[in-house]
Design a protein around this motif. Sequence first.
Motif, PDB file in Angstrom:
ATOM      1  N   ALA A   1      69.129  56.970  43.697  1.00  0.00           N
ATOM      2  CA  ALA A   1      70.145  56.783  44.737  1.00  0.00           C
ATOM      3  C   ALA A   1      70.890  58.087  45.000  1.00  0.00           C
ATOM      4  N   GLY A   2      71.070  58.892  43.949  1.00  0.00           N
ATOM      5  CA  GLY A   2      71.731  60.186  44.119  1.00  0.00           C
ATOM      6  C   GLY A   2      70.920  61.137  44.979  1.00  0.00           C
ATOM      7  N   ILE A   3      69.603  61.140  44.763  1.00  0.00           N
ATOM      8  CA  ILE A   3      68.724  61.967  45.601  1.00  0.00           C
ATOM      9  C   ILE A   3      68.818  61.507  47.053  1.00  0.00           C
ATOM     10  N   ALA A   4      68.824  60.184  47.237  1.00  0.00           N
ATOM     11  CA  ALA A   4      68.924  59.631  48.595  1.00  0.00           C
ATOM     12  C   ALA A   4      70.265  59.992  49.233  1.00  0.00           C
ATOM     13  N   PHE A   5      71.331  59.990  48.424  1.00  0.00           N
ATOM     14  CA  PHE A   5      72.654  60.379  48.938  1.00  0.00           C
ATOM     15  C   PHE A   5      72.608  61.823  49.459  1.00  0.00           C
ATOM     16  N   ALA A   6      71.967  62.707  48.694  1.00  0.00           N
ATOM     17  CA  ALA A   6      71.840  64.101  49.128  1.00  0.00           C
ATOM     18  C   ALA A   6      71.023  64.200  50.407  1.00  0.00           C
ATOM     19  N   ASP A   7      69.933  63.416  50.494  1.00  0.00           N
ATOM     20  CA  ASP A   7      69.106  63.428  51.709  1.00  0.00           C
ATOM     21  C   ASP A   7      69.927  63.011  52.928  1.00  0.00           C
ATOM     22  N   LYS A   8      70.774  61.995  52.737  1.00  0.00           N
ATOM     23  CA  LYS A   8      71.613  61.531  53.857  1.00  0.00           C
ATOM     24  C   LYS A   8      72.690  62.563  54.188  1.00  0.00           C
ATOM     25  N   TYR A   9      73.310  63.113  53.170  1.00  0.00           N
ATOM     26  CA  TYR A   9      74.398  64.087  53.360  1.00  0.00           C
ATOM     27  C   TYR A   9      73.914  65.304  54.133  1.00  0.00           C
ATOM     28  N   PHE A  10      72.709  65.781  53.789  1.00  0.00           N
ATOM     29  CA  PHE A  10      72.170  66.968  54.443  1.00  0.00           C
ATOM     30  C   PHE A  10      71.269  66.631  55.643  1.00  0.00           C
TER      31      PHE A  10
ATOM     32  N   PRO B   1      68.632  50.648  52.055  1.00  0.00           N
ATOM     33  CA  PRO B   1      67.549  50.441  51.086  1.00  0.00           C
ATOM     34  C   PRO B   1      66.836  49.096  51.215  1.00  0.00           C
ATOM     35  N   THR B   2      65.685  49.039  50.555  1.00  0.00           N
ATOM     36  CA  THR B   2      64.902  47.817  50.393  1.00  0.00           C
ATOM     37  C   THR B   2      64.517  47.717  48.925  1.00  0.00           C
ATOM     38  N   PHE B   3      64.387  46.517  48.434  1.00  0.00           N
ATOM     39  CA  PHE B   3      63.969  46.293  47.051  1.00  0.00           C
ATOM     40  C   PHE B   3      62.617  45.579  47.063  1.00  0.00           C
ATOM     41  N   ILE B   4      61.591  46.252  46.512  1.00  0.00           N
ATOM     42  CA  ILE B   4      60.235  45.699  46.480  1.00  0.00           C
ATOM     43  C   ILE B   4      59.835  45.395  45.044  1.00  0.00           C
ATOM     44  N   GLU B   5      59.388  44.182  44.818  1.00  0.00           N
ATOM     45  CA  GLU B   5      58.811  43.833  43.519  1.00  0.00           C
ATOM     46  C   GLU B   5      57.300  43.979  43.626  1.00  0.00           C
ATOM     47  N   ALA B   6      56.760  45.015  43.004  1.00  0.00           N
ATOM     48  CA  ALA B   6      55.318  45.274  43.025  1.00  0.00           C
ATOM     49  C   ALA B   6      54.689  44.544  41.836  1.00  0.00           C
ATOM     50  N   ARG B   7      54.061  43.433  42.104  1.00  0.00           N
ATOM     51  CA  ARG B   7      53.515  42.601  41.037  1.00  0.00           C
ATOM     52  C   ARG B   7      52.145  43.119  40.611  1.00  0.00           C
ATOM     53  N   THR B   8      52.093  43.636  39.414  1.00  0.00           N
ATOM     54  CA  THR B   8      50.907  44.304  38.917  1.00  0.00           C
ATOM     55  C   THR B   8      50.616  43.861  37.488  1.00  0.00           C
ATOM     56  N   TYR B   9      49.745  44.593  36.809  1.00  0.00           N
ATOM     57  CA  TYR B   9      49.383  44.241  35.426  1.00  0.00           C
ATOM     58  C   TYR B   9      48.825  45.480  34.755  1.00  0.00           C
ATOM     59  N   ARG B  10      49.338  45.797  33.575  1.00  0.00           N
ATOM     60  CA  ARG B  10      48.795  46.943  32.853  1.00  0.00           C
ATOM     61  C   ARG B  10      47.727  46.468  31.873  1.00  0.00           C
ATOM     62  N   TYR B  11      46.612  47.188  31.859  1.00  0.00           N
ATOM     63  CA  TYR B  11      45.485  46.798  31.007  1.00  0.00           C
ATOM     64  C   TYR B  11      45.614  47.345  29.587  1.00  0.00           C
ATOM     65  N   ARG B  12      46.432  48.357  29.407  1.00  0.00           N
ATOM     66  CA  ARG B  12      46.683  48.913  28.081  1.00  0.00           C
ATOM     67  C   ARG B  12      48.020  48.395  27.564  1.00  0.00           C
TER      68      ARG B  12
ATOM     69  N   LYS C   1      74.421  52.674  52.747  1.00  0.00           N
ATOM     70  CA  LYS C   1      73.167  52.662  53.517  1.00  0.00           C
ATOM     71  C   LYS C   1      72.290  53.879  53.161  1.00  0.00           C
ATOM     72  N   LEU C   2      72.042  54.034  51.883  1.00  0.00           N
ATOM     73  CA  LEU C   2      71.277  55.192  51.419  1.00  0.00           C
ATOM     74  C   LEU C   2      69.786  55.031  51.720  1.00  0.00           C
ATOM     75  N   PRO C   3      69.108  56.144  52.049  1.00  0.00           N
ATOM     76  CA  PRO C   3      67.667  56.095  52.357  1.00  0.00           C
ATOM     77  C   PRO C   3      66.813  56.078  51.083  1.00  0.00           C
ATOM     78  N   VAL C   4      66.780  54.936  50.426  1.00  0.00           N
ATOM     79  CA  VAL C   4      66.039  54.798  49.173  1.00  0.00           C
ATOM     80  C   VAL C   4      65.294  53.478  49.172  1.00  0.00           C
ATOM     81  N   VAL C   5      64.106  53.483  48.601  1.00  0.00           N
ATOM     82  CA  VAL C   5      63.332  52.256  48.399  1.00  0.00           C
ATOM     83  C   VAL C   5      63.231  52.032  46.901  1.00  0.00           C
ATOM     84  N   PHE C   6      63.824  50.955  46.419  1.00  0.00           N
ATOM     85  CA  PHE C   6      63.761  50.602  45.006  1.00  0.00           C
ATOM     86  C   PHE C   6      62.509  49.771  44.765  1.00  0.00           C
TER      87      PHE C   6
END
Length: 335
Positions: A126-135, A232-243, A166-171
């Motif tokens: 979110a901090g990186i996104a804040f900088a992107d918006k600020y600049f 922002p938007t919050f995406i739940e990426a439903r996956t599975y780790r094999y290890r 309204k930060l430009p970040v996708v969680f």
Amino acid sequence: MKEFSKEVYLKWYEDMTMWRRFEDKCRSLYLKQKIRGFLHLYNGQEAIPAGFTHAMDLTKDSMITAYRCHIHPMAMGVDPKRIMAELCGKATGTSGGMGGSMHIFSKEHRFYGGHGIVGGQIPLGAGIAFADKYFDRKAVNICFFGDGAARQGSLHETFNMAMNWKLPVVFVVENNQYAMGTSVKRTANHEDIYKLGLGYEMPCLAVDAMDPEKVAEAAYEAIERARRGDGPTFIEARTYRYRGHSMSDAEPYRSKEEVAIHKNDDPMELVKHRILENGWATEAELETIDNKSRDFVEECIEFMENSPYPDPEKIYEYVYAQEDYPFLDKLENNN
């Protein structure tokens, strides 16, 4: 968004086969004690960086993630040879051999880590996104974390601020279902992690993250929303780790039968099937790509083996920005 063309699918297949072989080889190097410390492998989750980088503008967008972080920087354009060198503590690594497996970093490619503190990267994203918006960079940060980190209080503080400003970040929570070794079903009264966004009126959704197309579609909509200034938007990426969670994980919390069932949804096999189904390549041509991936991973190992270890005198060089930091004077006096 760019169409899902023959070229895109062949690139996905080449990338994903290389990523899988890279991680398998890392496992081998760890067993040989050439990689020390912790090692967290990404097998099974390759559709996520493949889909996201398809939707991103890699000339300005950035990414940050947790400590399962070898593949994300490759997708952003970081040289896998340098990542392999970093894993083995060599001076040619992305962090000069000082970071290791959990701390891959590339300012050049706007990949801001690899972070070992669970959930620590969420407010940083979110901090990186804040900088992107600020600049006014018109850039978007993609902030990845695991399902275990979704239980951290910092997530709620960050979600609140990100929506308020309204930060430009996708969680993105990479829900591989087990965090370190505890099922999502046992960590909360709900299993739909994406619904945490509802409390902040944040657009949120779940996506089948074993399919790079579905990941890319969800990613593109969220990224463009952020780039427009709608937050922002919050995406739940439903996956599975094999290890396992790490190389020290004996996986007592799940059965081999369960893992085998999830391997039926292997994203690499899905991409391969679609390529063959559409006549974009033959089995023989895909085998050539497989061999190319295998050879390239061996080149990464050769690069690492031929690289020197860092000079011991540089041990404090990347710790203190202040040249006359008092601690260093005391250290010199003690010597």
